[in-house]
Design a protein around this motif. Structure first.
Motif, PDB file in Angstrom:
ATOM      1  N   MET A   1      20.695 -12.695  -1.358  1.00 34.03           N
ATOM      2  CA  MET A   1      20.108 -11.389  -1.036  1.00 34.03           C
ATOM      3  C   MET A   1      18.616 -11.370  -1.344  1.00 34.03           C
ATOM      4  O   MET A   1      18.165 -11.978  -2.304  1.00 34.03           O
ATOM      5  N   ARG A   2      17.878 -10.648  -0.515  1.00 32.20           N
ATOM      6  CA  ARG A   2      16.444 -10.499  -0.769  1.00 32.20           C
ATOM      7  C   ARG A   2      16.165  -9.041  -1.134  1.00 32.20           C
ATOM      8  O   ARG A   2      16.553  -8.130  -0.406  1.00 32.20           O
ATOM      9  N   ASP A   3      15.522  -8.841  -2.270  1.00 32.57           N
ATOM     10  CA  ASP A   3      15.232  -7.481  -2.723  1.00 32.57           C
ATOM     11  C   ASP A   3      13.974  -6.942  -2.039  1.00 32.57           C
ATOM     12  O   ASP A   3      12.946  -7.620  -1.976  1.00 32.57           O
ATOM     13  N   ILE A   4      14.052  -5.724  -1.528  1.00 34.19           N
ATOM     14  CA  ILE A   4      12.855  -5.037  -1.023  1.00 34.19           C
ATOM     15  C   ILE A   4      12.811  -3.662  -1.679  1.00 34.19           C
ATOM     16  O   ILE A   4      13.769  -2.882  -1.571  1.00 34.19           O
ATOM     17  N   ASN A   5      11.722  -3.404  -2.378  1.00 33.04           N
ATOM     18  CA  ASN A   5      11.600  -2.121  -3.072  1.00 33.04           C
ATOM     19  C   ASN A   5      11.180  -1.021  -2.103  1.00 33.04           C
ATOM     20  O   ASN A   5      10.391  -1.265  -1.183  1.00 33.04           O
ATOM     21  N   ILE A   6      11.690   0.166  -2.325  1.00 30.35           N
ATOM     22  CA  ILE A   6      11.388   1.282  -1.407  1.00 30.35           C
ATOM     23  C   ILE A   6       9.894   1.602  -1.332  1.00 30.35           C
ATOM     24  O   ILE A   6       9.421   2.121  -0.326  1.00 30.35           O
ATOM     25  N   SER A   7       9.147   1.274  -2.396  1.00 27.00           N
ATOM     26  CA  SER A   7       7.714   1.597  -2.369  1.00 27.00           C
ATOM     27  C   SER A   7       7.023   0.815  -1.250  1.00 27.00           C
ATOM     28  O   SER A   7       6.087   1.310  -0.612  1.00 27.00           O
ATOM     29  N   GLU A   8       7.518  -0.395  -1.001  1.00 27.93           N
ATOM     30  CA  GLU A   8       6.931  -1.193   0.076  1.00 27.93           C
ATOM     31  C   GLU A   8       7.245  -0.553   1.441  1.00 27.93           C
ATOM     32  O   GLU A   8       6.398  -0.496   2.332  1.00 27.93           O
ATOM     33  N   ILE A   9       8.462  -0.053   1.563  1.00 27.44           N
ATOM     34  CA  ILE A   9       8.884   0.591   2.817  1.00 27.44           C
ATOM     35  C   ILE A   9       8.043   1.848   3.066  1.00 27.44           C
ATOM     36  O   ILE A   9       7.525   2.072   4.170  1.00 27.44           O
ATOM     37  N   THR A  10       7.863   2.650   2.029  1.00 25.17           N
ATOM     38  CA  THR A  10       7.043   3.865   2.145  1.00 25.17           C
ATOM     39  C   THR A  10       5.627   3.518   2.594  1.00 25.17           C
ATOM     40  O   THR A  10       5.075   4.159   3.500  1.00 25.17           O
ATOM     41  N   GLY A  11       5.062   2.484   1.986  1.00 20.28           N
ATOM     42  CA  GLY A  11       3.697   2.070   2.323  1.00 20.28           C
ATOM     43  C   GLY A  11       3.580   1.648   3.775  1.00 20.28           C
ATOM     44  O   GLY A  11       2.605   2.006   4.456  1.00 20.28           O
ATOM     45  N   VAL A  12       4.562   0.905   4.254  1.00 19.66           N
ATOM     46  CA  VAL A  12       4.530   0.432   5.645  1.00 19.66           C
ATOM     47  C   VAL A  12       4.645   1.609   6.615  1.00 19.66           C
ATOM     48  O   VAL A  12       3.892   1.709   7.586  1.00 19.66           O
ATOM     49  N   VAL A  13       5.565   2.523   6.350  1.00 20.47           N
ATOM     50  CA  VAL A  13       5.750   3.680   7.243  1.00 20.47           C
ATOM     51  C   VAL A  13       4.476   4.520   7.274  1.00 20.47           C
ATOM     52  O   VAL A  13       4.021   4.948   8.346  1.00 20.47           O
ATOM     53  N   LYS A  14       3.886   4.720   6.121  1.00 20.55           N
ATOM     54  CA  LYS A  14       2.637   5.498   6.046  1.00 20.55           C
ATOM     55  C   LYS A  14       1.554   4.857   6.925  1.00 20.55           C
ATOM     56  O   LYS A  14       0.911   5.522   7.735  1.00 20.55           O
ATOM     57  N   LYS A  15       1.395   3.550   6.764  1.00 23.02           N
ATOM     58  CA  LYS A  15       0.359   2.838   7.519  1.00 23.02           C
ATOM     59  C   LYS A  15       0.645   2.900   9.029  1.00 23.02           C
ATOM     60  O   LYS A  15      -0.269   3.083   9.840  1.00 23.02           O
ATOM     61  N   LEU A  16       1.916   2.772   9.390  1.00 25.49           N
ATOM     62  CA  LEU A  16       2.261   2.821  10.819  1.00 25.49           C
ATOM     63  C   LEU A  16       1.982   4.207  11.402  1.00 25.49           C
ATOM     64  O   LEU A  16       1.530   4.326  12.541  1.00 25.49           O
ATOM     65  N   CYS A  17       2.240   5.260  10.636  1.00 25.24           N
ATOM     66  CA  CYS A  17       1.949   6.626  11.117  1.00 25.24           C
ATOM     67  C   CYS A  17       0.451   6.784  11.368  1.00 25.24           C
ATOM     68  O   CYS A  17       0.035   7.368  12.369  1.00 25.24           O
ATOM     69  N   LEU A  18      -0.363   6.244  10.472  1.00 22.13           N
ATOM     70  CA  LEU A  18      -1.822   6.353  10.615  1.00 22.13           C
ATOM     71  C   LEU A  18      -2.315   5.492  11.778  1.00 22.13           C
ATOM     72  O   LEU A  18      -3.031   5.975  12.664  1.00 22.13           O
ATOM     73  N   ASP A  19      -1.919   4.231  11.780  1.00 17.84           N
ATOM     74  CA  ASP A  19      -2.402   3.308  12.822  1.00 17.84           C
ATOM     75  C   ASP A  19      -2.041   3.803  14.220  1.00 17.84           C
ATOM     76  O   ASP A  19      -2.869   3.773  15.137  1.00 17.84           O
ATOM     77  N   THR A  20      -0.803   4.247  14.395  1.00 23.28           N
ATOM     78  CA  THR A  20      -0.364   4.645  15.740  1.00 23.28           C
ATOM     79  C   THR A  20      -1.165   5.832  16.257  1.00 23.28           C
ATOM     80  O   THR A  20      -1.439   5.931  17.451  1.00 23.28           O
ATOM     81  N   ASN A  21      -1.544   6.730  15.370  1.00 17.08           N
ATOM     82  CA  ASN A  21      -2.255   7.926  15.819  1.00 17.08           C
ATOM     83  C   ASN A  21      -3.740   7.703  16.091  1.00 17.08           C
ATOM     84  O   ASN A  21      -4.365   8.481  16.798  1.00 17.08           O
ATOM     85  N   PHE A  22      -4.275   6.635  15.509  1.00 16.40           N
ATOM     86  CA  PHE A  22      -5.717   6.376  15.694  1.00 16.40           C
ATOM     87  C   PHE A  22      -5.999   5.240  16.679  1.00 16.40           C
ATOM     88  O   PHE A  22      -7.044   5.232  17.323  1.00 16.40           O
ATOM     89  N   VAL A  23      -5.110   4.273  16.748  1.00 18.84           N
ATOM     90  CA  VAL A  23      -5.403   3.051  17.516  1.00 18.84           C
ATOM     91  C   VAL A  23      -4.378   2.855  18.633  1.00 18.84           C
ATOM     92  O   VAL A  23      -3.187   2.655  18.377  1.00 18.84           O
ATOM     93  N   LEU A  24      -4.856   2.901  19.868  1.00 22.09           N
ATOM     94  CA  LEU A  24      -3.967   2.675  21.012  1.00 22.09           C
ATOM     95  C   LEU A  24      -3.632   1.181  21.092  1.00 22.09           C
ATOM     96  O   LEU A  24      -4.524   0.343  20.972  1.00 22.09           O
TER      97      LEU A  24
END
Lengths: 280, 183
Positions: A1-24
């Motif tokens: 099993m590979r552990d992924i902490n939720i903080s990493e998931i939150t960070g990625v989702v946040k960045k994707l929300c920002l990037d998608t809205n600013f960069v086509l």
């Protein structure tokens, strides 16, 4: 099993929300430039010029390319070897949306209840589609979906006798009916097959495919081409002012279905075809 | 394409001179209002209460901007889809509204009302909110602050680009455009 902490998931989702809205995304840029070259209508050409200028400003100055920064639709593919630690996956995704929309000065466009309509204030909750897949990776895609185009979607359970012609008519009619409303030039996401619930999801997921990609099944690659031609012959044009380019692409996704039906769904996407994927 | 420079609020002459298909640059004062604000304005009119702005000659812009960053006048501010305001527009035109800016087709009833009450409908480019925000020089919330992005704002605009869709003669650029380019 590979552990992924939720903080990493939150960070990625946040960045994707920002990037998608600013960069086509680059594939959409490419299609818009092609459209500008092929559009014959002067008003249509002017609209495309404005869109290209707009998307340039958005990226450079970090201003949302559209004020409707959407409801965050999140696709998650969870590898079955992944062990999520530190908390709940859904909460982690919503926290990413909350942080992205708040810190990025993105519009909060979600009401807590469809009839009582009180704004949740932080653009949560996201609409989340989770799938368990093989492997030890976590793949997250965010599509911030604006209302103008989303509201023009439609779905039908056609009889098998309708055949491919019935499907084509349904798709073309949906685009005709939408007219100038969904901010053309649009991307037409089409789901065919599955069930009533599943076909809408197929249509939505098709929007993740690059606009310059060719459908892996040559039958559907041909159908996409035919549909694109028919749609662009309607004459709606950029912003509905009349013109050659009504759609930038038609994307089809299919699934096996019951012997009694051809489910078909059309999910329309505006020219601000915002989506981005990140793999953890 | 030739472009007409016009000022807002609109007077009778401005409205009469506009033809479906005209490109315009608008300078002056306009007001933002979308679904929830239209509902509130309608209720105020029905209760014979005073409105937050003078409707006579007014131009409303269907927009719910994104929040402004510190130092910005306004966030992204492009038009929203207009048909959702169709249910309210006739009453506003009866009370003096002269211009509407949005995107997408209007109902036959609203197009008729534009003929009867001499008002026009213009489209701005949907999904060009970053670009259009540059034409907005001042923004102030004047009513219904509790509606968040749907609050009514007074905007001072300079050379705001739009195209006339429906004029006072009942013409519709969306219909004409399709006719011209359909194959």
């Amino acid at each position: 099993m590979r552990d992924i902490n939720i903080s990493e998931i939150t960070g990625v989702v946040k960045k994707l929300c920002l990037d998608t809205n600013f960069v086509l995304p680059e594939d959409v840029w490419k299609k818009l430039r092609e459209a500008q070259a092929t559009e014959e209508s002067p008003a249509g050409k002017d609209v495309l010029k404005q869109i290209i200028e707009n998307d340039t400003i958005a990226e450079k100055e970090k201003i949302p390319m559209c004020q409707d920064t959407g409801l965050a639709v999140v696709f998650v593919e969870v590898g079955q070897e992944v062990h999520i630690t530190g908390g709940d996956l859904t909460d982690a995704i919503n926290q990413g949306v909350r942080e992205g929309y708040t810190e990025g000065y993105l519009r909060k466009s979600v009401v807590a209840d469809p009839l009582r309509r009180k704004n949740t204030g932080d653009n949560t909750p996201a609409v989340i589609h989770t799938e368990i897949v093989s492997g030890d990776k976590l793949k997250i895609s965010v599509i911030p979906k604006g209302g103008g185009s989303e509201n023009m979607g439609s779905l039908a359970m056609l009889p098998p006798s309708a055949g491919v012609e019935g499907v084509k008519k349904f798709v073309v009619d949906a685009v005709k009916k939408a007219g100038s409303n969904p901010c053309p030039p649009i991307v037409v996401g089409v789901g065919i097959g599955g069930t009533f619930d599943g076909v809408a999801l197929l249509a939505k997921r098709s929007l993740l495919r690059p606009l310059d990609s060719v459908h892996p099944d040559s039958y559907y690659a041909g159908l996409e081409k035919e549909l694109l031609k028919e749609i662009n012959n309607i004459g709606i044009g950029p912003q509905g002012l009349g013109g050659r380019v009504t759609a930038l692409a038609v994307l089809i996704e299919t699934y096996p279905c019951h012997i009694t039906a051809i489910p078909v769904a059309v999910n329309i996407q505006c020219h601000a075809c915002r989506r981005k994927t990140f793999i953890i | 394409m030739s472009t007409k420079k016009i000022s807002a609020p609109f007077d009778e002459k401005t409205v009469a001179d506009l033809k479906s298909g005209d490109s315009v640059l608008i300078t002056g004062t306009i007001y933002t209002a979308r679904d929830a604000a239209h509902k509130c304005l309608t209720e105020l009119i029905e209760q014979k209460k005073s409105l937050p702005f003078e409707l006579r000659g007014a131009v409303v812009y269907y927009v719910g901007p994104s929040p402004e960053k510190p130092g910005q006048v306004i966030g992204s501010a492009g038009p929203t889809t207009s048909y959702r305001m169709d249910a309210y527009s006739t009453l506003l035109m009866q009370h003096g509204l002269k211009g509407m800016i949005g995107k997408g087709k209007r109902s036959p009833a609203v197009i008729d009302a534009m003929k009867n009450y001499r008002a026009v409908y213009l489209a701005a480019t949907g999904g060009a909110g970053a670009l259009l925000s540059k034409c907005i020089k001042k923004s102030e919330i004047i009513a219904f602050e509790e509606l968040g992005p749907e609050a009514v704002r007074r905007l001072e605009v300079e050379n705001f680009p739009a195209i006339v869709i429906n004029d006072i003669h009942g013409n519709d650029l969306y219909d004409e455009g399709i006719k011209k380019y359909a194959r």
